[in-house]
Design a protein around this motif. Structure first.
Motif, PDB file in Angstrom:
ATOM      1  N   ALA A 125     -15.753   7.957  20.336  1.00 48.54           N
ATOM      2  CA  ALA A 125     -14.828   8.743  21.143  1.00 48.54           C
ATOM      3  C   ALA A 125     -15.189  10.218  21.133  1.00 48.54           C
ATOM      4  O   ALA A 125     -15.032  10.907  22.124  1.00 48.54           O
ATOM      5  CB  ALA A 125     -13.411   8.558  20.633  1.00 48.54           C
ATOM      6  N   SER A 126     -15.702  10.708  19.998  1.00 50.18           N
ATOM      7  CA  SER A 126     -15.969  12.139  19.918  1.00 50.18           C
ATOM      8  C   SER A 126     -17.332  12.489  20.522  1.00 50.18           C
ATOM      9  O   SER A 126     -17.709  13.645  20.589  1.00 50.18           O
ATOM     10  CB  SER A 126     -15.894  12.625  18.478  1.00 50.18           C
ATOM     11  OG  SER A 126     -17.060  12.231  17.807  1.00 50.18           O
ATOM     12  N   GLY A 127     -18.066  11.473  20.967  1.00 53.84           N
ATOM     13  CA  GLY A 127     -19.278  11.758  21.718  1.00 53.84           C
ATOM     14  C   GLY A 127     -20.522  11.794  20.882  1.00 53.84           C
ATOM     15  O   GLY A 127     -20.473  11.943  19.677  1.00 53.84           O
ATOM     16  N   ASP A 128     -21.637  11.682  21.585  1.00 50.50           N
ATOM     17  CA  ASP A 128     -22.897  11.552  20.880  1.00 50.50           C
ATOM     18  C   ASP A 128     -23.839  12.710  21.177  1.00 50.50           C
ATOM     19  O   ASP A 128     -24.953  12.750  20.732  1.00 50.50           O
ATOM     20  CB  ASP A 128     -23.549  10.215  21.248  1.00 50.50           C
ATOM     21  CG  ASP A 128     -23.180   9.773  22.664  1.00 50.50           C
ATOM     22  OD1 ASP A 128     -22.771  10.646  23.456  1.00 50.50           O
ATOM     23  OD2 ASP A 128     -23.276   8.581  22.961  1.00 50.50           O
ATOM     24  N   GLY A 129     -23.386  13.647  21.968  1.00 50.26           N
ATOM     25  CA  GLY A 129     -24.262  14.760  22.335  1.00 50.26           C
ATOM     26  C   GLY A 129     -24.324  15.825  21.271  1.00 50.26           C
ATOM     27  O   GLY A 129     -23.499  15.851  20.368  1.00 50.26           O
ATOM     28  N   GLU A 130     -25.318  16.689  21.405  1.00 49.17           N
ATOM     29  CA  GLU A 130     -25.468  17.810  20.473  1.00 49.17           C
ATOM     30  C   GLU A 130     -24.209  18.651  20.463  1.00 49.17           C
ATOM     31  O   GLU A 130     -23.801  19.202  19.442  1.00 49.17           O
ATOM     32  CB  GLU A 130     -26.604  18.718  20.948  1.00 49.17           C
ATOM     33  CG  GLU A 130     -27.961  18.335  20.437  1.00 49.17           C
ATOM     34  CD  GLU A 130     -29.043  19.144  21.133  1.00 49.17           C
ATOM     35  OE1 GLU A 130     -28.882  20.364  21.253  1.00 49.17           O
ATOM     36  OE2 GLU A 130     -30.039  18.526  21.556  1.00 49.17           O
ATOM     37  N   SER A 131     -23.612  18.769  21.634  1.00 48.39           N
ATOM     38  CA  SER A 131     -22.425  19.588  21.799  1.00 48.39           C
ATOM     39  C   SER A 131     -21.180  18.907  21.245  1.00 48.39           C
ATOM     40  O   SER A 131     -20.114  19.487  21.234  1.00 48.39           O
ATOM     41  CB  SER A 131     -22.226  19.838  23.289  1.00 48.39           C
ATOM     42  OG  SER A 131     -22.266  18.591  23.964  1.00 48.39           O
ATOM     43  N   LYS A 178     -24.614  19.557  36.074  1.00 49.35           N
ATOM     44  CA  LYS A 178     -24.224  20.262  34.855  1.00 49.35           C
ATOM     45  C   LYS A 178     -22.859  20.929  35.042  1.00 49.35           C
ATOM     46  O   LYS A 178     -22.030  20.925  34.131  1.00 49.35           O
ATOM     47  CB  LYS A 178     -25.292  21.304  34.488  1.00 49.35           C
ATOM     48  CG  LYS A 178     -26.655  20.644  34.217  1.00 49.35           C
ATOM     49  CD  LYS A 178     -27.243  21.037  32.872  1.00 49.35           C
ATOM     50  CE  LYS A 178     -28.222  19.972  32.388  1.00 49.35           C
ATOM     51  NZ  LYS A 178     -29.620  20.366  32.363  1.00 49.35           N
ATOM     52  N   ALA A 179     -22.640  21.508  36.220  1.00 58.65           N
ATOM     53  CA  ALA A 179     -21.361  22.173  36.495  1.00 58.65           C
ATOM     54  C   ALA A 179     -20.218  21.159  36.461  1.00 58.65           C
ATOM     55  O   ALA A 179     -19.153  21.414  35.891  1.00 58.65           O
ATOM     56  CB  ALA A 179     -21.406  22.882  37.842  1.00 58.65           C
ATOM     57  N   LEU A 180     -20.446  19.989  37.048  1.00 57.40           N
ATOM     58  CA  LEU A 180     -19.409  18.956  37.057  1.00 57.40           C
ATOM     59  C   LEU A 180     -19.163  18.438  35.642  1.00 57.40           C
ATOM     60  O   LEU A 180     -18.019  18.254  35.225  1.00 57.40           O
ATOM     61  CB  LEU A 180     -19.820  17.807  37.986  1.00 57.40           C
ATOM     62  CG  LEU A 180     -19.817  18.133  39.478  1.00 57.40           C
ATOM     63  CD1 LEU A 180     -20.533  17.044  40.276  1.00 57.40           C
ATOM     64  CD2 LEU A 180     -18.394  18.302  39.996  1.00 57.40           C
ATOM     65  N   GLY A 181     -20.243  18.239  34.896  1.00 57.57           N
ATOM     66  CA  GLY A 181     -20.132  17.786  33.510  1.00 57.57           C
ATOM     67  C   GLY A 181     -19.338  18.787  32.680  1.00 57.57           C
ATOM     68  O   GLY A 181     -18.457  18.411  31.902  1.00 57.57           O
ATOM     69  N   GLU A 182     -19.638  20.041  32.872  1.00 59.68           N
ATOM     70  CA  GLU A 182     -18.948  21.129  32.181  1.00 59.68           C
ATOM     71  C   GLU A 182     -17.437  21.049  32.419  1.00 59.68           C
ATOM     72  O   GLU A 182     -16.638  21.107  31.491  1.00 59.68           O
ATOM     73  CB  GLU A 182     -19.512  22.452  32.723  1.00 59.68           C
ATOM     74  CG  GLU A 182     -19.017  23.708  32.062  1.00 59.68           C
ATOM     75  CD  GLU A 182     -19.638  23.904  30.675  1.00 59.68           C
ATOM     76  OE1 GLU A 182     -18.986  24.587  29.871  1.00 59.68           O
ATOM     77  OE2 GLU A 182     -20.735  23.369  30.420  1.00 59.68           O
ATOM     78  N   LYS A 183     -17.078  20.871  33.680  1.00 59.00           N
ATOM     79  CA  LYS A 183     -15.652  20.789  34.046  1.00 59.00           C
ATOM     80  C   LYS A 183     -14.965  19.597  33.407  1.00 59.00           C
ATOM     81  O   LYS A 183     -13.814  19.666  33.017  1.00 59.00           O
ATOM     82  CB  LYS A 183     -15.509  20.612  35.559  1.00 59.00           C
ATOM     83  CG  LYS A 183     -15.609  21.889  36.321  1.00 59.00           C
ATOM     84  CD  LYS A 183     -15.490  21.607  37.813  1.00 59.00           C
ATOM     85  CE  LYS A 183     -16.001  22.809  38.572  1.00 59.00           C
ATOM     86  NZ  LYS A 183     -15.222  24.010  38.306  1.00 59.00           N
ATOM     87  N   LEU A 184     -15.698  18.477  33.333  1.00 66.55           N
ATOM     88  CA  LEU A 184     -15.071  17.230  32.900  1.00 66.55           C
ATOM     89  C   LEU A 184     -15.296  16.939  31.419  1.00 66.55           C
ATOM     90  O   LEU A 184     -14.820  15.942  30.899  1.00 66.55           O
ATOM     91  CB  LEU A 184     -15.598  16.074  33.759  1.00 66.55           C
ATOM     92  CG  LEU A 184     -15.271  16.194  35.247  1.00 66.55           C
ATOM     93  CD1 LEU A 184     -16.102  15.209  36.073  1.00 66.55           C
ATOM     94  CD2 LEU A 184     -13.785  15.954  35.505  1.00 66.55           C
ATOM     95  N   GLY A 185     -16.055  17.821  30.747  1.00 59.06           N
ATOM     96  CA  GLY A 185     -16.266  17.652  29.317  1.00 59.06           C
ATOM     97  C   GLY A 185     -17.370  16.675  28.944  1.00 59.06           C
ATOM     98  O   GLY A 185     -17.290  16.019  27.911  1.00 59.06           O
ATOM     99  N   TYR A 186     -18.397  16.564  29.788  1.00 61.84           N
ATOM    100  CA  TYR A 186     -19.539  15.707  29.463  1.00 61.84           C
ATOM    101  C   TYR A 186     -20.806  16.541  29.328  1.00 61.84           C
ATOM    102  O   TYR A 186     -20.944  17.573  29.971  1.00 61.84           O
ATOM    103  CB  TYR A 186     -19.786  14.666  30.560  1.00 61.84           C
ATOM    104  CG  TYR A 186     -18.632  13.745  30.818  1.00 61.84           C
ATOM    105  CD1 TYR A 186     -18.193  12.857  29.836  1.00 61.84           C
ATOM    106  CD2 TYR A 186     -17.976  13.749  32.048  1.00 61.84           C
ATOM    107  CE1 TYR A 186     -17.121  12.007  30.077  1.00 61.84           C
ATOM    108  CE2 TYR A 186     -16.912  12.903  32.296  1.00 61.84           C
ATOM    109  CZ  TYR A 186     -16.488  12.042  31.308  1.00 61.84           C
ATOM    110  OH  TYR A 186     -15.439  11.197  31.563  1.00 61.84           O
ATOM    111  N   GLU A 187     -21.708  16.024  28.504  1.00 64.55           N
ATOM    112  CA  GLU A 187     -23.035  16.619  28.465  1.00 64.55           C
ATOM    113  C   GLU A 187     -23.944  15.732  29.315  1.00 64.55           C
ATOM    114  O   GLU A 187     -24.112  14.556  29.023  1.00 64.55           O
ATOM    115  CB  GLU A 187     -23.522  16.649  27.009  1.00 64.55           C
ATOM    116  CG  GLU A 187     -24.876  17.303  26.846  1.00 64.55           C
ATOM    117  CD  GLU A 187     -25.365  17.229  25.398  1.00 64.55           C
ATOM    118  OE1 GLU A 187     -24.544  17.387  24.460  1.00 64.55           O
ATOM    119  OE2 GLU A 187     -26.562  16.985  25.218  1.00 64.55           O
TER     120      GLU A 187
END
Ligand code: ARG
Length: 263
Positions: free
Chosen positions: A26-32, A68-77
């Motif tokens: 749930a907390s994600g797998d990206g560096e961020s 990237k802009a859409l990902g940024e808005k939606l909280g995805y990397e």
């Protein structure tokens, strides 16, 4: 007594570990720490997506910025990977990737296998040929070799032309291959979208072209997701927000108008 205690402890440990597993997902797998969305593209399509190989191996372009802009808005990397255009739909269907942005047109055929957002940019088909080829109309293609990208809607367009004019259609995996073969005259013409073609005209004074007015199927671009994906709706919402608040227009200016500005 002791046995029961041991069993209880090991059971607790199993549950604790299981809980860990889901929490991590749930907390994600990206560096961020954000959830990673794997995006596939065909990085042969400036200014939509390409590598400026003189500078780096990074994939850049309008689609990449928009993703990237859409990902940024939606909280995805969003992590971008390159493949041949012809393999993109299969990669989504096979769940190797979560999304595709590749200047891809939402056709009825593709909609059978994947879902699309609304269109975010429209384009037209162009017949591109070496300067002085004398190809000014579709009829002029008679007896010529016409190149298209494998799996693209331009391939369909070429087949339609071939029903009326005696032309040989040849497909290639990547757009730069088409451009190269036009220059070496192994191909007499190619169908390429206007925005992409224009970029080549500026770099390459050896090429020219004209727009096809078969506007029945405009070559617009949309984002593709797996069939039934929950992402389609949220990305569509964010996309429409960007259309309304001018953010999309800014990216259009950055990637498409700078070309004409530098003329
Ligand atoms: N819009 C056309 C299609 O959907 C061509 C897209 C080609 N994109 C690329 N990245 N090479 O078929």
């Amino acid at each position: 007594m002791k046995k029961w205690l041991l069993l209880a402890i090991s059971l607790m440990m199993v549950f604790a570990l299981a809980a860990c597993g889901t929490a991590e997902e749930a907390s994600g797998d990206g560096e961020s720490g954000k959830k990673v969305l794997k995006m596939a593209t065909s990085a042969d399509y400036p200014p939509f997506e390409y590598k400026d190989t003189a500078k780096s191996d990074e994939i850049i372009g309008f689609d990449v910025d928009l993703a990237k802009a859409l990902g940024e808005k939606l909280g995805y990397e969003v992590q971008v990977q390159d493949m041949d255009f012809n393999g993109l739909i299969a990669a989504l269907q096979g769940k190797q990737v979560d999304m595709v942005m590749a200047g891809m047109t939402p056709t009825a055929e593709r909609k059978k296998n994947v879902d699309f957002t609304d269109i975010y940019y429209t384009a037209k088909h162009m017949i591109v040929s070496p300067k002085g080829s004398g190809i000014k109309t579709v009829e002029d293609l008679k007896g010529k070799k016409l190149g298209v990208q494998l799996g693209s809607i331009q391939e369909g367009e070429a087949e339609k032309i071939a029903e009326e004019v005696d032309v040989t259609v040849e497909n290639r995996n990547r757009i730069p291959e088409l451009v190269q073969e036009l220059k070496t005259k192994r191909l007499d013409a190619a169908i390429i979208e206007d925005t992409v073609a224009k970029g080549y005209f500026e770099k390459d004074k050896e090429l020219e072209g004209f727009t096809l007015d078969t506007s029945e199927e405009e070559a617009g671009s949309a984002i593709a997701f797996q069939k039934g994906s929950k992402y389609t709706e949220e990305f569509n919402k964010a996309l429409n927000e960007m259309k309304e608040n001018g953010e999309l227009e800014k990216l259009v200016v950055k990637w498409f108008e700078k070309e004409t500005a530098s003329k």
